[in-house]
Scaffold this motif. Structure first.
Motif, mmCIF file in Angstrom:
data_model
loop_
_atom_site.group_PDB
_atom_site.id
_atom_site.type_symbol
_atom_site.label_atom_id
_atom_site.label_comp_id
_atom_site.label_asym_id
_atom_site.label_seq_id
_atom_site.Cartn_x
_atom_site.Cartn_y
_atom_site.Cartn_z
ATOM 1 N N LEU A 179 -6.409 -1.808 -2.948
ATOM 2 C CA LEU A 179 -7.136 -3.039 -3.267
ATOM 3 C C LEU A 179 -8.093 -2.785 -4.430
ATOM 4 O O LEU A 179 -8.196 -3.587 -5.378
ATOM 5 N N ARG A 180 -8.760 -1.662 -4.354
ATOM 6 C CA ARG A 180 -9.720 -1.290 -5.398
ATOM 7 C C ARG A 180 -9.020 -1.170 -6.751
ATOM 8 O O ARG A 180 -9.516 -1.655 -7.767
ATOM 9 N N VAL A 224 0.839 -1.194 0.000
ATOM 10 C CA VAL A 224 0.000 0.000 0.000
ATOM 11 C C VAL A 224 0.875 1.245 0.000
ATOM 12 O O VAL A 224 1.861 1.323 0.734
ATOM 13 N N ASP A 225 0.504 2.207 -0.849
ATOM 14 C CA ASP A 225 1.284 3.437 -0.957
ATOM 15 C C ASP A 225 0.639 4.532 -0.137
ATOM 16 O O ASP A 225 -0.559 4.755 -0.207
ATOM 17 N N SER A 265 5.617 3.298 1.599
ATOM 18 C CA SER A 265 4.625 2.239 1.431
ATOM 19 C C SER A 265 4.740 1.238 2.565
ATOM 20 O O SER A 265 5.737 1.201 3.284
ATOM 21 N N PHE A 266 3.678 0.445 2.743
ATOM 22 C CA PHE A 266 3.680 -0.602 3.768
ATOM 23 C C PHE A 266 2.917 -1.809 3.232
ATOM 24 O O PHE A 266 2.203 -1.701 2.239
ATOM 25 N N ALA A 282 -5.788 2.667 6.556
ATOM 26 C CA ALA A 282 -6.917 1.792 6.219
ATOM 27 C C ALA A 282 -7.539 2.230 4.906
ATOM 28 O O ALA A 282 -7.836 1.408 4.026
ATOM 29 N N ALA A 283 -7.732 3.544 4.757
ATOM 30 C CA ALA A 283 -8.319 4.051 3.518
ATOM 31 C C ALA A 283 -7.383 3.785 2.343
ATOM 32 O O ALA A 283 -7.834 3.410 1.246
ATOM 33 N N ALA A 284 -6.068 3.962 2.582
ATOM 34 C CA ALA A 284 -5.099 3.744 1.503
ATOM 35 C C ALA A 284 -5.103 2.280 1.068
ATOM 36 O O ALA A 284 -4.950 1.968 -0.117
ATOM 37 N N TYR A 285 -5.297 1.387 2.028
ATOM 38 C CA TYR A 285 -5.360 -0.047 1.699
ATOM 39 C C TYR A 285 -6.556 -0.337 0.790
ATOM 40 O O TYR A 285 -6.432 -1.024 -0.229
#
Lengths: 491, 496
Positions: B184-185, B118-119, B125-126, B177-180
């Motif tokens: 994903l989307r 995730v960026d 990123s993580f 959480a939102a970035a994940y």
């Protein structure tokens, strides 16, 4: 009654083909027989108009040379099969006056082959019962009466009691039935008829009201082994709408009846000699062994060591699946609905009033065994037992080609006699549940009478998909037994 | 992981731990176990088959296309594809659940462990570890507000295929959480396995929130023992990035308050109410369901042919992470620019189209800052942009060859937005061509120095005051003078 109702299916089909009589004629004869037999309570819905309409269409096809395998033969349909435009109830209050917009695959197969439907046959509610006494329409009465039991009304067995009684009383040439733990074979044994449960997956379950999906299998109840073979050939076949339907060829089984059993190895499982088995059943079993030996078969003793766990395992797996399968009867979309102040009350009242006692008992058992904390101890354990039972059979097939056992531990008993004790009732299935758990084909053939003149049946079990051998062995038993007795008409 | 988000409490600092269950509707024309159509906008109960309505004797038949989409998604998540999986029944009563059970995968899901990189906005990123992905049926819809006494049920959605993608508790802030979900989307859209439409509920998240003290989470990661973490609450069905973040914030605050008052958090399912900005308990512990999961006896175990999985893998499109790496390598973009571009496959495609033969960094700036900013203001997607990729490229081309300055380009952009056509034509029409004619600039400079001798003298002492002269020349020329040329001429004439 007309002589036409006394014909076997085979003889009737020959007569129809040779135009000795028409489908309308033989259908009328059966409609009259059905009306006259209302005291038996075998039919929960008579469909004479539809029957005559179908018969006329069958006659037209016979005239034009387009006759199907069962063209013009009037049959009875167990009310567990959904029939398009015809009320289908599973003999439960909860389905109310449900009229499906679809035809079950099995009945569609029969009708495609030209069969005529006389009406819907009585059964234990949702096929849960061994005596036909749990039906919302009241029990069927067995056409047979015991010479030694006074004039007591007897059970036709269950759950396909209506099918068995109707065939035994010559109300139809044959009937559809279903078998989850013995529901075809035990009623056949109690009424002097032939009933076969084929290999699991032979007959599509699509459109049959589900009881226990992994055990339910449709099959016919018929007057003779050959009739059963003819009917099963029509009923079976791959159906892509049922994921558990087997994608295999359906043989024409009739020619297997009458085939020699010489050289076949027939296993006799010692574990089926249960405590308290009536001497008459023991003797019948020995007769069967002797007949097959005389016909050239080799008799071998086999062991099915996990047999004693079959009944308890069955009464966990079947109610577990049933508790989930019957969840759809909630009063929301079709069938019966009771009033209530809120959603929970509507659910509770609908299901409390809609289901009978035995169905509720099984839903409760099933819900319990699937509950958190009990699942492993009951459901999972039962599934393991099931695997062992299947392994037992696989082991037996190393040394034999078919098995011979009694069908039920007793002859037909009196109505009301075993109602109070569900365990005593469940014990009826002790010889039949094993093949449902293992998915194997098994047939009940009438083979003799008890001292009171009531029919007794022998069961032949075969390898998966080997109905051919089952029919051959059953044919040999039928021939040797020379069973000709019919219930004396009292209705 | 190092910069965990902290919330200050009365008794000290708290951290939050987040795990998400994302429900993604499979982009399929038919349902998971019936042939009924799937679509948005049909009338109530118009897309319901006998199976969806759970008529007596009806049986489920698995839709192979939906299985393929789950496998594609699993591969896109770099996850283990389980060649053998199983469907189970999850039993509960509700009017919008006709069978009285949902067919799902409980014990043996079709996809096992995977990961999503995730960026973050700051370019770092993580990694979020994926625990599993399983296929399941959606329920119908209960409509409670049409009648004060009755509830209406629409079964169109009943039986639609969902992929439930379960993450491990690897997110530590609302933004993460939102970035994940965003990442994903992007993966799902790139794969074409879900349309990602959050407004229609085709992508929605259940957010598991718990709080712990600093240091506890690290102990959990070391030992794998959840005992180090706080009791979690699950916030159901949150369907926007903003609501996800708000819900997490308000739920974490609620839990901290309970804990600081000496209470204890009950594990429960909660609902986020955006109008009141609060979470509410959906059902109390006493009402908690025992779902009585067991293998669905109507369905055989799902066994996949490894060759088929390989075939699906071979047909995968370029995934966002690979695309990000390629954009950075091929176009020399920053990690940040590249990650913004890949967050939407359409934006990346637009960029690549516009950047053909142009200065890629300039194109990235114009696409990301000017165009996306303008689109965002009007609430438009890039696919609905009134300016084509070719025109953005052409605009950058005009800057590159010196026809217009960056400043003029903004004016041209506005005209392009208004639908005036290609940038070259706009420049022509509005006479926006940059003045590179040194004679014209010299004339203007001479006039300016003559009129302001004091300023011309002062600039010799203070060279940075040249800015005033530049501004004046640009004003004189209507902004069309080439700034580099102006500077050069001024320096010469002022003797700097």
């Amino acid at each position: 009654m007309s002589e036409l109702t006394k014909l076997t299916l085979k003889a009737a089909l020959d007569g129809l083909k040779s135009k000795s009589f028409s489908s309308v004629e033989i259908t009328r004869a059966h409609i009259a027989a059905v009306e006259a037999a209302r005291p038996l309570n075998a039919f929960v819905l008579e469909t004479p108009d539809k029957a005559l309409e179908m018969a006329a269409a069958a006659d037209a096809r016979i005239a034009s040379g387009d006759a199907g395998r069962l063209e013009g033969a009037p049959l009875g349909i167990k009310d567990l099969f959904c029939t398009k435009g015809v009320r289908s109830t599973a003999c439960s209050r909860i389905l109310g006056n449900f009229v499906p917009e679809y035809e079950s695959t099995v009945t569609a197969n029969l009708f495609d082959d030209g069969a005529v439907m006389l009406g819907k046959l009585n059964l234990d509610e949702f096929a849960m019962g061994s005596s036909n006494e749990t039906s919302a329409f009241g029990n069927v009465i067995n056409p047979w009466k015991s010479a030694s039991g006074g004039n007591k009304a007897l059970t036709p067995g269950g759950s396909s009691g209506g099918s068995a009684a109707a065939v035994a009383a010559d109300l139809c040439l044959g009937a559809t039935a279903t078998d989850t733990g013995g529901s075809i074979r035990q009623p056949a044994a109690f009424t002097g008829t032939v009933g076969i449960k084929p290999t699991y997956g032979r007959c599509s379950r699509w459109g049959i009201v589900a009881f226990a999906s992994s055990l339910d299998q449709a099959g016919p109840i018929a007057k003779t082994v050959e009739d059963a073979a003819i009917l099963l050939t029509s009923m079976a076949g791959h159906d892509p709408r049922d994921s558990t339907s087997l994608d295999v060829e359906t043989p024409d089984w009739a020619p297997y009846v009458g085939r020699s059993v010489k050289g076949l190895r027939i296993g006799v499982p010692k574990e089926y000699r249960v405590d308290g088995m009536p001497a008459e059943i023991e003797k019948l079993w020995q007769d069967g062994i002797d007949w097959l030996k005389e016909a050239g078969a080799e008799i071998v003793e086999v062991s099915l060591p996990h047999t004693k766990y079959a009944l308890p395992a069955y009464y966990i797996v079947a109610p577990a699946e049933a508790s989930s399968n019957l969840a759809r009867y909630d009063g929301m979309r079709y069938g019966f609905r009771a009033e209530g102040g809120n959603l929970t009350e509507i659910y509770e009242n609908t299901r409390a009033e809609g289901f009978g006692q035995e169905v509720k008992r099984r839903i409760l058992i099933g819900t319990y065994v699937l509950s958190a904390g009990y699942y492993d101890a009951y459901y999972l354990k039962a599934q393991k037992v099931r695997r062992r039972i299947a392994d037992d059979f696989d082991q037996a097939w190393q040394t034999c080609d078919a098995l011979l056992t009694p069908t039920a531990p007793s002859a037909a008993f009196a109505l009301g006699e075993r109602n109070a004790d569900p365990i005593a009732m469940y014990l009826n299935d002790v010889f039949t549940v094993t093949t449902n758990l293992a998915g194997l084909p098994s047939i009940s053939v009438p083979a003799g009478l008890d001292s009171g003149g009531l029919p007794l049946g022998l069961q032949v079990i075969g390898r998966a998909l080997d109905e051919g051998t089952v029919f051959s062995v059953a044919g040999a038993l039928e021939k040797a037994a020379g069973f000709r007795a019919k219930a004396e008409r009292w209705w | 992981m190092t910069n965990a988000f902290t919330l200050k409490g009365r008794t000290g600092d708290w951290e939050i731990v987040l795990g998400l269950e994302v429900h993604a509707q499979v982009a399929s024309n038919s349902k998971l176990f019936s042939g009924a159509a799937v679509g948005f906008g049909a009338g109530p109960n118009e897309q319901v088959s006998l199976v969806d309505a759970a008529m007596p004797g009806m049986l489920p038949v698995l839709n192979k296309y939906c299985v393929e989409q789950a496998v594609r998604t699993g591969l896109g998540l770099k996850a283990q594809i389980n060649l053998k999986s199983r469907f189970d029944r999850k039993n509960y009563f509700y009017p919008d659940l006709p069978q009285g059970y949902q067919i799902s995968q409980f014990e043996f899901p079709i996809v096992g462990e995977g990961e999503v990189i995730v960026d973050r906005i700051d370019g770092t990123s993580f990694t979020v570890r994926i625990e599993r992905l399983h296929l399941e049926q959606d329920a119908g819809k209960s409509i409670h507000d049409l009648d004060p006494k009755a509830t209406y049920v629409d079964l169109n959605r009943s039986g639609t295929a969902l992929m439930e993608i379960v993450s491990k508790p690897d997110m530590r802030s609302p933004e993460d959480a939102a970035a994940y979900v965003k990442k994903l989307r992007a993966i799902l859209i790139t794969l074409g396995t879900c349309d990602g439409d959050m407004e229609k509920g085709n992508l929605r998240a259940d957010v598991n929130v718990s709080v712990c003290r600093p240091g506890d989470y690290e102990k959990f990661r070391e030992t794998g023992s959840f005992s180090h973490l706080g009791t979690r609450c699950e916030i159901k069905n949150v369907n926007s990035y903003r609501f996800i973040q708000q819900a997490i914030n308000v739920e974490a605050r609620r839990q901290i308050e309970i804990l600081e008052d000496g209470g204890k958090v009950d594990q429960e399912t909660r609902l986020y109410d955006p109008t009141k900005n609060e979470t509410r308990s959906m059902r109390s512990k006493e009402e908690a369901h025992d779902y009585r999961y067991f293998p669905d006896p109507d369905l055989l175990p799902l066994v996949l042919d490894p060759a088929w999985v390989k075939e699906i893998e071979a047909g995968l499109p370029e995934l966002p992470d690979a695309k990000k790496a390629r954009l950075m390598a091929d176009y020399g973009l920053s990690a940040y620019d590249a990650s913004v571009l890949i967050s939407d496959g359409e934006v990346a495609a637009f960029f690549e189209e516009a950047a053909k033969g142009r200065d890629a960094k300039l194109v990235a700036n114009w696409t990301l800052n000017d165009l996306l900013g303008r689109l965002g203001k009007d609430g438009l997607e890039i696919t609905a942009s009134p300016i084509s990729a070719a025109d953005i490229g052409a605009l950058v081309g005009l800057i590159e060859d010196g026809t217009i300055s960056g400043k003029i380009a903004r004016t041209v952009f506005e005209h392009m937005w208004d639908g005036e056509g290609a940038p070259a034509a706009i420049v022509e029409k509005h006479g926006l061509v940059q003045i590179t004619d040194t004679g014209a600039i010299e004339t203007a400079v001479d006039a300016l120095i003559a009129a302001n001798p004091d300023k011309a003298a002062a600039v010799k002492e203070k060279p940075q005051a040249i800015g005033w002269f530049v501004g004046q020349v640009m004003k004189e020329t209507g902004g069309k003078a080439n700034p580099a040329a102006v500077n050069e001429i001024l320096k010469a004439k002022l003797g700097l």
